[in-house]
Design an enzyme around this catalytic site. Structure first.
Site, PDB file in Angstrom:
ATOM      1  N   HIS A  94      30.252  45.276  41.966  1.00  0.00           N
ATOM      2  CA  HIS A  94      31.135  45.806  43.007  1.00  0.00           C
ATOM      3  C   HIS A  94      30.317  46.604  44.026  1.00  0.00           C
ATOM      4  CE1 HIS A  94      34.916  47.798  44.455  1.00  0.00           C
ATOM      5  NE2 HIS A  94      34.057  48.764  44.731  1.00  0.00           N
ATOM      6  N   GLU A  95      29.483  47.496  43.522  1.00  0.00           N
ATOM      7  CA  GLU A  95      28.666  48.330  44.414  1.00  0.00           C
ATOM      8  C   GLU A  95      27.639  47.500  45.170  1.00  0.00           C
ATOM      9  OE1 GLU A  95      29.432  51.317  45.072  1.00  0.00           O
ATOM     10  OE2 GLU A  95      30.907  51.577  43.462  1.00  0.00           O
ATOM     11  N   HIS A 149      29.123  46.390  48.430  1.00  0.00           N
ATOM     12  CA  HIS A 149      29.046  47.439  49.458  1.00  0.00           C
ATOM     13  C   HIS A 149      27.630  47.547  50.027  1.00  0.00           C
ATOM     14  CE1 HIS A 149      33.065  48.765  48.689  1.00  0.00           C
ATOM     15  NE2 HIS A 149      32.821  49.278  47.501  1.00  0.00           N
TER      16      HIS A 149
END
Length: 351
Positions: free
Chosen positions: A17-18, A21
């Site tokens: 997920h990170e 980003h």
């Protein structure tokens, strides 16, 4: 050892997920100051380029610290060109969307991988008929193989069940009986069933059950992609419905789980083989993606909402309102985390 593996798998999902980003932030020229695997005290750190990469003590995911972004002070800003806060609202929205998208995309890849190739599947062959139901009344017999419904080719019993549940009007069934291929029209009846949330619902049915016969079916690239999309959408929809049922009280808050419960379930899934474990990993990955899109200020969805406001109104949200909404968001998130942790412990001690 299995418990540790489950913990690492969960940590990887949050790390992935990170990573979303991180990659989109770098694409827009935002300086990423820290990319950490895990939280808390940094056990190992190394700087490459402008970013410090770290391995931290608590292996539950990770975080990306972008220049100009400060979770402890939502009103802080930095006007430098490589700052997150200097980017346009649209660019910031894309950076925020990237994390949830990576989770959902990872699940899609797992489903595609499962679907591709040769598989042993339950064939769409009739093994039982319910009295006075549409299938019996139409003349379908035990042993018939259902080939198509309204032109949709069936490879598995799952395909058959899914299409019937989506059928509201009279449908044309193409069936194979020995060497003969026949067509019959069937209008499904609505029958009462219990859905995954314990509610009584009415769904279309024709009154047949499978024979249990298995067969080898090959699924090519395009079929695998189609099934991957369908499974991702279906499971994402189910998660959204589950949250809705939780909010309105259909699902009790005692069913809410936390990190401990998730790791427990993943640990048990490993005992049933890698296929079931990966299916659960995909479901949890979708869960992380969907939950992070909810409009709670502490989550990506809340920040997206703030940026949408700025994009539409051409001015940022009032600072005081943003500050208190962010505090409220953190309060809601911490409350849910505590409730999930309490429920996890309660379940453990009851076992």
């Amino acid at each position: 050892m299995n418990f540790v593996f489950a913990l690492i798998a969960l940590s990887f999902l949050i790390f992935f997920h990170e990573l979303g980003h991180f990659l989109v932030a770098r694409l827009f020229g935002v300086k990423v100051e820290v990319f950490s695997i895990g939280f808390g005290k940094k056990l190992f750190k190394k700087t490459y380029g402008d970013t410090e990469y770290a391995l931290s003590l608590i292996p539950l995911g990770g975080y990306v610290k972008m220049k100009g972004q400060d979770d402890s002070d939502p009103l802080s800003k930095n006007a430098d060109l490589d700052s997150y806060t200097s980017k346009t609202p649209f660019q910031r929205i894309l950076i925020l969307l990237a994390g949830p998208f990576f989770n959902i995309f990872l699940a899609f890849l797992i489903y595609v991988g499962f679907s591709y190739g040769n598989h042993q599947v339950l064939l769409p062959i009739v093994g039982g008929l319910q009295k006075d139901m549409p299938a019996e009344q139409s003349g379908i017999l035990i042993g018939d193989r259902i080939l198509e419904i309204n032109g949709n080719v069936l490879k598995t019993w799952f395909d058959l069940a899914h299409i019937i549940q989506e059928t509201k009007d009279k449908a044309t069934f193409k069936i194979q009986r020995g060497e003969e291929v026949l067509e019959v029209g069937i209008l499904p009846f609505e029958v009462e069933r219990t859905n995954p949330f314990g509610e009584k619902v009415k769904i279309p049915a024709i009154g047949i059950s499978p024979s249990g016969e298995m067969g080898n079916v090959y699924c090519g690239v395009f079929d695998a992609l189609r099934l991957g999309i369908w499974q991702t959408i279906a499971n994402g929809t189910l998660i959204i419905q589950g949250i809705e049922k939780l909010i309105v009280g259909v699902v009790p808050t005692s069913e809410l789980g936390g990190v401990v419960g998730i790791v427990q379930v993943m640990n048990k899934a490993q005992e049933n083989g890698i296929a079931q474990f990966l299916a659960l990993v995909a479901l949890i990955s979708i869960n992380l993606g969907v939950l992070n899109l909810f409009p709670i200020p502490a989550l990506d969805g809340g920040h997206i909402l703030f940026n949408l406001y700025e994009l539409i109104m051409r001015r940022p949200l009032n600072e005081k309102a943003m500050y208190y909404l962010t505090l409220l968001g953190w309060g809601i998130l911490l409350g849910l985390m505590c409730l999930g942790f309490y429920n996890d412990l309660n379940r453990i001690f009851k076992e």
